[in-house]
Design an enzyme around this catalytic site. Structure first.
Site, PDB file in Angstrom:
ATOM      1  N   LYS A   1     -12.791  12.887 -39.879  1.00 22.48           N
ATOM      2  CA  LYS A   1     -13.339  14.217 -40.169  1.00 22.48           C
ATOM      3  C   LYS A   1     -12.089  15.383 -40.362  1.00 22.48           C
ATOM      4  O   LYS A   1     -12.111  15.819 -41.303  1.00 22.48           O
ATOM      5  CB  LYS A   1     -14.157  14.755 -39.167  1.00 22.48           C
ATOM      6  CG  LYS A   1     -14.848  16.305 -39.507  1.00 22.48           C
ATOM      7  CD  LYS A   1     -15.183  17.000 -38.424  1.00 22.48           C
ATOM      8  CE  LYS A   1     -13.886  17.818 -37.874  1.00 22.48           C
ATOM      9  NZ  LYS A   1     -14.137  18.931 -36.869  1.00 22.48           N
TER      10      LYS A   1
ATOM     11  N   ASP B   1     -18.908  16.727 -40.261  1.00 21.96           N
ATOM     12  CA  ASP B   1     -18.834  17.144 -38.824  1.00 21.96           C
ATOM     13  C   ASP B   1     -20.399  17.092 -38.421  1.00 21.96           C
ATOM     14  O   ASP B   1     -21.283  16.616 -39.147  1.00 21.96           O
ATOM     15  CB  ASP B   1     -18.354  18.327 -38.666  1.00 21.96           C
ATOM     16  CG  ASP B   1     -19.119  19.718 -39.350  1.00 21.96           C
ATOM     17  OD1 ASP B   1     -19.996  19.182 -40.047  1.00 21.96           O
ATOM     18  OD2 ASP B   1     -18.612  20.903 -39.294  1.00 21.96           O
TER      19      ASP B   1
END
Length: 212
Positions: free
Chosen positions: A121, A139
């Site tokens: 991420k 996320d």
């Protein structure tokens, strides 16, 4: 409604009504963004933005951070989540930047993921914002919104990432990342989604259930 139609409708609404969307983290260069994103894991951007100004003043470059000790860094990050681990990650990340990348934040996803404290991420956030790579960072907000809107049924962040990249045009991926995050942060929140004020209910897969 096909998945492609759902994507087109939702992205079309965002493009028309939120043509500008960007990270809420404050940063002046790739190094600062990398530090901020590492600190933001399971922590609010608001808290990170309070922490980073004095941190960047004390450690303005990777070289200064790389030469720091845990006791030097910890006081600056003690108010974020998991401060012990993050202080160690920041120092180790800066040392690797200096040793392997001449102090420069790499553009390659795999290279970014080698850095301590950097997962997929975080690597995608850096690659997207700094280097304009056509990737989408997933996320908790993006994961939740993608499922509720019916954009993905993927069981992992990587699966959701692949679904989103399959349907979102390359030129819209960077801003779509911010659209979905901000929507999840302020409207489609985890516990009590604000369906009454959500403009996307016409295309939302879960609105018939959670919107009651």
């Amino acid at each position: 409604m096909t998945k492609k139609e759902r994507f087109n409708s939702i992205l079309g609404w965002f493009a028309e009504n939120q043509p500008v969307a960007q990270s809420e983290l404050h940063f002046a260069n790739p190094y600062q963004l990398l530090v901020a994103v590492i600190l933001s894991a399971q922590c609010t951007d608001r808290r990170v933005n309070l922490v980073t100004p004095p941190l960047f003043e004390r450690f303005p470059t990777p070289a200064e951070l790389a030469s720091a000790s845990f006791d030097d860094v910890y006081p600056y990050v003690k108010s974020v989540s998991y401060p012990n681990a993050k202080a160690r990650h920041l120092i180790a990340m800066a040392r690797m930047l200096m040793a392997d990348y001449n102090g420069e934040v790499p553009a390659d996803i795999d290279a970014l993921m080698r850095l301590p404290g950097v997962g997929r991420k975080t690597a995608n956030v850096i690659a997207s914002i700094v280097y304009d790579k056509p990737v989408i960072a997933v996320d908790t907000h993006v994961f939740r919104v993608a499922h509720r809107l019916g954009l993905s049924n993927g069981s992992t962040p990587l699966a959701v990432e692949k679904d989103l990249e399959r349907y979102i045009p390359v030129e819209q991926r960077a801003i779509s990342h911010h659209w979905l995050i901000l929507h999840g942060r302020y409207v489609c929140v985890a516990r009590k989604p604000k369906c009454a004020e959500c403009p996307l209910t016409a295309w939302c897969q879960e609105f018939p259930v959670i919107g009651k």
